[in-house]
Design an enzyme around this catalytic site. Structure first.
Site, PDB file in Angstrom:
ATOM      1  N   LYS A 123      17.605  47.123  61.582  1.00 20.11           N
ATOM      2  CA  LYS A 123      18.333  46.260  61.310  1.00 20.11           C
ATOM      3  C   LYS A 123      19.654  47.019  60.440  1.00 20.11           C
ATOM      4  O   LYS A 123      20.177  45.859  59.865  1.00 20.11           O
ATOM      5  CB  LYS A 123      17.473  45.297  60.360  1.00 20.11           C
ATOM      6  CG  LYS A 123      16.536  43.820  60.667  1.00 20.11           C
ATOM      7  CD  LYS A 123      15.756  43.390  59.965  1.00 20.11           C
ATOM      8  CE  LYS A 123      15.106  42.260  60.856  1.00 20.11           C
ATOM      9  NZ  LYS A 123      14.578  41.823  60.217  1.00 20.11           N
ATOM     10  N   ARG A 161      23.500  46.070  59.509  1.00 14.01           N
ATOM     11  CA  ARG A 161      24.262  45.671  58.977  1.00 14.01           C
ATOM     12  C   ARG A 161      25.445  46.729  58.438  1.00 14.01           C
ATOM     13  O   ARG A 161      26.514  46.370  57.761  1.00 14.01           O
ATOM     14  CB  ARG A 161      23.009  46.084  57.421  1.00 14.01           C
ATOM     15  CG  ARG A 161      22.279  44.779  57.063  1.00 14.01           C
ATOM     16  CD  ARG A 161      21.857  44.509  55.549  1.00 14.01           C
ATOM     17  NE  ARG A 161      20.527  43.680  55.765  1.00 14.01           N
ATOM     18  CZ  ARG A 161      20.285  43.143  53.918  1.00 14.01           C
ATOM     19  NH1 ARG A 161      21.558  43.817  53.366  1.00 14.01           N
ATOM     20  NH2 ARG A 161      19.289  42.356  53.494  1.00 14.01           N
TER      21      ARG A 161
END
Length: 317
Positions: A133, A137
């Site tokens: 993740k 990002r």
């Protein structure tokens, strides 16, 4: 009409994607197109489910997420993309984002962020379950022009249903077994945790779409259903069920850290679960201010309803 007019959802038939789509469909009139991108395998194995969606005016696009031409074609006329891809496929979002940024139509991307806040504090950058993740990002924030593509992270914290589950063989990681009247509480008494039901994840994503503002674009929206403690959860189970007493034990934060380290050392799949539960027990689900109000403060579930749903679910087994 919503600022998100034409929506494409990846992972729509998965654990969380189903709830997101279910929350959007009751407000179908607020949108122009609603489309889902599904694999040939899913199209074959979930044909009846997809047929029902078509009857609700959902476009079903079949293709492989690794097929760039298929993704480009799916993006035509779409302004908002929602990803609900699972933990094992999170890295596949990076090419999806790259293609979205290159598209003349797509202007808003909601990646699969539902779960633990991966930037809660300085230590978050080193947590093993966060790494994919974090890469997504980093790509969105550093490799994509805001003029080409905006983003929103809908950060929900742990799913209440999964937090309540006492996994056989992993009991020390905490949870509740309603049938056996057995509970393992995590951390010290009074330690708080914020939870979000999977149904509320759908509600919160839907409201993010319906309340697109400067505050919701290019930001992390830390939202949840409610904040409680393991002891309050236990007390609610006892209140609703009555009857015979429960067998209640507790796993300390220190013990949880020991179990986590041993699991990673042994290469056990349970290591990820233990790391996440340790983060939650440390207070990693608590925000100075939740963002529910920014997206219209939708009605979400409370502790009593969640416990009642768990009791009802178990009674059907």
């Amino acid at each position: 009409m919503s600022l998100a007019k034409n929506i494409l959802l990846f992972g729509a038939t998965g654990n969380i994607g189903t709830f997101i789509l279910d929350a959007i469909l009751p407000v179908r009139s607020q949108f122009g197109r609603i489309a889902i991108f599904t694999s040939p395998h899913t199209a074959e194995t979930k044909a009846a489910q997809l047929e029902k969606l078509k009857q609700q005016d959902v476009e079903v696009i079949t293709g492989n997420v690794e097929d760039e031409e298929a993704v480009k074609a799916a993006y035509a006329g779409i302004d908002t993309v929602i990803s609900a891809l699972g933990r094992n496929t999170l890295a596949q979002q990076i090419p999806l984002i790259r293609l979205a940024a290159a598209s003349k139509d797509v202007k808003w991307f909601l990646p699969s962020e539902y779960g633990t806040d991966i930037k809660y504090g300085p230590a978050s950058a080193n947590e093993k379950p966060h790494q994919q993740k974090l890469k997504v990002r980093a790509y969105l924030e550093n490799e994509v022009s805001r003029e080409d593509l905006a983003y929103s992270y809908v950060v929900t914290g742990p799913f209440a249903e999964m937090y309540l589950d006492l996994v056989p063989g992993l009991e020390e990681a905490g949870g509740w077994d309603v049938k056996a009247r057995k509970a393992v509480l995590l951390g010290e008494k009074g330690a708080k945790i914020s939870l979000t039901t999977m149904q509320d994840v759908g509600t919160l994503v839907r409201n993010t779409l319906l309340h697109a503002t400067a505050e919701t674009r290019n930001s992390a929206l830390c939202v949840n259903s409610f904040t409680t403690t393991p002891d309050e959860i236990q007390a609610e189970f006892e209140r609703q069920l009555g009857g015979r007493p429960w067998e209640v034990s507790r796993t300390s934060l220190e013990k949880l850290r020991e179990l986590e380290a041993a699991a990673w050392e042994a290469g056990k799949p349970s290591a990820t679960v233990l790391t996440l539960r340790r983060i939650w027990t440390e207070g990693g689900t608590l925000y100075a201010k939740r963002a529910n109000t920014i997206i219209g403060d939708p009605k979400v579930m409370g502790l009593q309803e969640v416990v009642a749903n768990e009791i009802a679910r178990v009674s059907k087994l």
